[in-house]
Design an enzyme around this catalytic site. Structure first.
Site, PDB file in Angstrom:
ATOM      1  CG  ASP A  22       7.474  -1.571  -4.393  1.00 55.28           C
ATOM      2  OD1 ASP A  22       6.783  -0.875  -3.607  1.00 55.28           O
ATOM      3  OD2 ASP A  22       7.019  -2.533  -5.022  1.00 55.28           O
TER       4      ASP A  22
ATOM      5  CB  ALA B 116       3.559   9.128  -5.853  1.00 50.84           C
TER       6      ALA B 116
ATOM      7  CG  PHE C  35       0.922  -9.820  -5.339  1.00 49.86           C
ATOM      8  CD1 PHE C  35       2.040  -9.181  -5.860  1.00 49.86           C
ATOM      9  CD2 PHE C  35      -0.301  -9.174  -5.413  1.00 49.86           C
ATOM     10  CE1 PHE C  35       1.932  -7.933  -6.453  1.00 49.86           C
ATOM     11  CE2 PHE C  35      -0.417  -7.925  -6.003  1.00 49.86           C
ATOM     12  CZ  PHE C  35       0.705  -7.305  -6.521  1.00 49.86           C
TER      13      PHE C  35
ATOM     14  CG  HIS D 261      -7.541  -0.714 -13.034  1.00 48.63           C
ATOM     15  ND1 HIS D 261      -7.365  -0.171 -14.297  1.00 48.63           N
ATOM     16  CD2 HIS D 261      -6.311  -1.127 -12.634  1.00 48.63           C
ATOM     17  CE1 HIS D 261      -6.080  -0.261 -14.636  1.00 48.63           C
ATOM     18  NE2 HIS D 261      -5.427  -0.844 -13.651  1.00 48.63           N
TER      19      HIS D 261
HETATM   20  P1  FAD Z   1       3.588   7.311  -2.485  1.00 51.69           P
HETATM   21  O1  FAD Z   1       2.250   7.871  -2.689  1.00 51.69           O
HETATM   22  O2  FAD Z   1       4.758   8.210  -2.613  1.00 51.69           O
HETATM   23  O3  FAD Z   1       3.588   6.605  -1.043  1.00 51.69           O
HETATM   24  C1  FAD Z   1       4.634   5.741  -0.624  1.00 51.69           C
HETATM   25  C2  FAD Z   1       4.681   5.699   0.896  1.00 51.69           C
HETATM   26  O4  FAD Z   1       5.189   6.937   1.400  1.00 51.69           O
HETATM   27  C3  FAD Z   1       3.314   5.528   1.565  1.00 51.69           C
HETATM   28  O5  FAD Z   1       3.467   4.783   2.737  1.00 51.69           O
HETATM   29  C4  FAD Z   1       2.909   6.957   1.881  1.00 51.69           C
HETATM   30  O6  FAD Z   1       1.958   7.037   2.928  1.00 51.69           O
HETATM   31  C5  FAD Z   1       4.249   7.577   2.246  1.00 51.69           C
HETATM   32  N1  FAD Z   1       4.330   9.016   1.998  1.00 51.69           N
HETATM   33  C6  FAD Z   1       3.819   9.681   0.938  1.00 51.69           C
HETATM   34  N2  FAD Z   1       4.131  10.983   1.004  1.00 51.69           N
HETATM   35  C7  FAD Z   1       4.879  11.147   2.130  1.00 51.69           C
HETATM   36  C8  FAD Z   1       5.514  12.257   2.758  1.00 51.69           C
HETATM   37  N3  FAD Z   1       5.434  13.502   2.247  1.00 51.69           N
HETATM   38  N4  FAD Z   1       6.214  12.066   3.911  1.00 51.69           N
HETATM   39  C9  FAD Z   1       6.313  10.812   4.459  1.00 51.69           C
HETATM   40  N5  FAD Z   1       5.711   9.712   3.900  1.00 51.69           N
HETATM   41  C10 FAD Z   1       5.013   9.882   2.764  1.00 51.69           C
HETATM   42  N6  FAD Z   1       4.876  -0.185  -9.035  1.00 51.69           N
HETATM   43  C11 FAD Z   1       5.724  -0.235 -10.089  1.00 51.69           C
HETATM   44  O7  FAD Z   1       6.940  -0.332  -9.911  1.00 51.69           O
HETATM   45  N7  FAD Z   1       5.244  -0.182 -11.389  1.00 51.69           N
HETATM   46  C12 FAD Z   1       3.917  -0.064 -11.664  1.00 51.69           C
HETATM   47  O8  FAD Z   1       3.520  -0.017 -12.830  1.00 51.69           O
HETATM   48  C13 FAD Z   1       3.004  -0.016 -10.565  1.00 51.69           C
HETATM   49  N8  FAD Z   1       1.670   0.125 -10.767  1.00 51.69           N
HETATM   50  C14 FAD Z   1       0.815   0.233  -9.690  1.00 51.69           C
HETATM   51  C15 FAD Z   1      -0.550   0.429  -9.923  1.00 51.69           C
HETATM   52  C16 FAD Z   1      -1.433   0.546  -8.865  1.00 51.69           C
HETATM   53  C17 FAD Z   1      -2.907   0.773  -9.133  1.00 51.69           C
HETATM   54  C18 FAD Z   1      -0.952   0.461  -7.514  1.00 51.69           C
HETATM   55  C19 FAD Z   1      -1.905   0.567  -6.349  1.00 51.69           C
HETATM   56  C20 FAD Z   1       0.405   0.270  -7.274  1.00 51.69           C
HETATM   57  C21 FAD Z   1       1.305   0.168  -8.349  1.00 51.69           C
HETATM   58  N9  FAD Z   1       2.678   0.005  -8.155  1.00 51.69           N
HETATM   59  C22 FAD Z   1       3.541  -0.070  -9.232  1.00 51.69           C
HETATM   60  C23 FAD Z   1       3.227  -0.161  -6.786  1.00 51.69           C
HETATM   61  C24 FAD Z   1       3.713   1.164  -6.167  1.00 51.69           C
HETATM   62  O9  FAD Z   1       4.795   1.680  -6.917  1.00 51.69           O
HETATM   63  C25 FAD Z   1       4.143   0.855  -4.726  1.00 51.69           C
HETATM   64  O10 FAD Z   1       3.030   0.535  -3.938  1.00 51.69           O
HETATM   65  C26 FAD Z   1       5.011   1.914  -4.050  1.00 51.69           C
HETATM   66  O11 FAD Z   1       5.602   1.340  -2.869  1.00 51.69           O
HETATM   67  C27 FAD Z   1       4.272   3.170  -3.596  1.00 51.69           C
HETATM   68  O12 FAD Z   1       3.924   3.942  -4.666  1.00 51.69           O
HETATM   69  P2  FAD Z   1       2.964   5.226  -4.471  1.00 51.69           P
HETATM   70  O13 FAD Z   1       2.875   5.884  -5.768  1.00 51.69           O
HETATM   71  O14 FAD Z   1       1.706   4.819  -3.786  1.00 51.69           O
HETATM   72  O15 FAD Z   1       3.873   6.064  -3.450  1.00 51.69           O
END
Ligand code: FAD
Length: 283
Positions: A109, A124, A215, A263
């Site tokens: 986040d 990501a 949440f 999961h």
């Molecule tokens: P991304 O895939 O980067 O996406 C984030 C946002 O950006 C999305 O809205 C996406 O559509 C958008 N986006 C992606 N690529 C682009 C681009 N090129 N241009 C414009 N927009 C784009 N958080 C933690 O802090 N610790 C954890 O251990 C943790 N574990 C998690 C486990 C699971 C199974 C899940 C589902 C979530 C977890 N999270 C965790 C939460 C997660 O970090 C948040 O939901 C975060 O806001 C987004 O992470 P992401 O990897 O999905 O991001």
């Protein structure tokens, strides 16, 4: 063992998610939970990572402990939004030395004080790409059946999810959801976008309605009205019973529809996950 290999050889996986306890006195709870849940032979267990928080070293420590002391197959969550390539390299080194095969690559986040121009990783998919080039990890990514809260549309959400798979993501773990139709619609969208990576469903029973409402508001999920009205005003015991029965029914329907993995978000407690699994026919 690499989760991607397990998924090649198995129709369905079961996995548990834990978080690293902040306080020493809470460590015993996690030990007990692992002791009990390990009897369910999880294909892997995952350990969350506090983006920008103080528990990051603890995540690495627990990932290694779970492998060495319990002989379970761990997956470490890793967020990138506040990380540098240098800090990621150090973690990769430690994980390689510890023979850890699996990473869930996440953005994390966004902190409020984030300085955009200083970010080495913005999304990501960039972490996935970086990890893929660095080593021999099996890489999972997050998926959102109801869409990520920052996404404008569900279609856009899946297009960005595809960039994570194209960059080297091997499988998807979903955000929790309480209506399986969201999950099935999500699978249809993935198919439309030619995303073939296995999708593991994130499961969390509602044991405390007001906590869960807060949440889901944060993570962009929703609780069906029919379920929240059943839970409203119930005692702790009744809420537990309804929450566990609902999650077990949800899992049964997912299994009937050939879900590739369940999961469980355990919150470091074993009771609910154990009760759900005892209700299921997993053979
Ligand atoms: P991304 O895939 O980067 O996406 C984030 C946002 O950006 C999305 O809205 C996406 O559509 C958008 N986006 C992606 N690529 C682009 C681009 N090129 N241009 C414009 N927009 C784009 N958080 C933690 O802090 N610790 C954890 O251990 C943790 N574990 C998690 C486990 C699971 C199974 C899940 C589902 C979530 C977890 N999270 C965790 C939460 C997660 O970090 C948040 O939901 C975060 O806001 C987004 O992470 P992401 O990897 O999905 O991001």
């Amino acid at each position: 063992m690499k989760i991607s290999e397990i998924l090649k050889n198995k129709n369905r996986t079961v996995s548990f998610e834990f978080f690293p306890p902040k306080k020493i006195e809470n460590e015993q709870t996690l030990f007990n939970t692992i002791d009990i849940l390990k009897d369910y032979n999880p294909d892997f267990v995952s350990i969350t990572y506090g983006a920008g928080g103080s528990t990051q070293d603890k995540t690495i420590e627990w990932t290694l402990r779970i492998k060495n002391e319990y002989s379970l197959n761990p997956m470490m969550h890793l967020t990138c939004v506040t990380s540098t390539k240098n800090s990621i390299d150090k973690i990769i080194d430690t994980l390689k030395k510890g023979n850890i095969d699996n990473i869930l690559a996440l953005r994390g986040d966004l902190p409020q004080d984030l300085k955009d121009n200083k970010m080495e990783f913005k999304y990501a998919y960039q972490l996935v790409e970086y990890l893929k080039n660095k080593g021999e990890f099996s890489i999972g990514v997050a998926g959102y059946p109801e869409g990520h809260p920052e996404s404008k549309t569900l279609e856009e959400d899946v297009e960005y999810l595809k960039t994570k798979i194209d960059a080297g993501g091997d499988f998807i773990i979903t955000q929790l959801f309480f209506d399986n139709n969201y999950f099935f619609d999500f699978l249809n969208r993935l198919e439309k976008h030619n995303i073939k990576a296995p999708v593991l469903a994130g499961i969390m029973p509602i044991l405390n309605l007001s906590q869960m409402k807060r949440f889901v508001d944060m993570c962009g999920a929703s609780i069906p009205k029919s379920l929240s009205s059943k839970l409203e005003g119930k005692s702790k015991e009744d809420m537990y019973k309804i929450g566990v029965e609902y999650a077990a029914a949800q899992c049964s329907e997912l299994i009937e529809n050939n879900v590739r993995g369940l999961h469980f978000y355990t919150l470091n407690k074993y009771n609910a996950t154990k009760d759900i699994l005892d209700n299921l026919n997993l053979n």
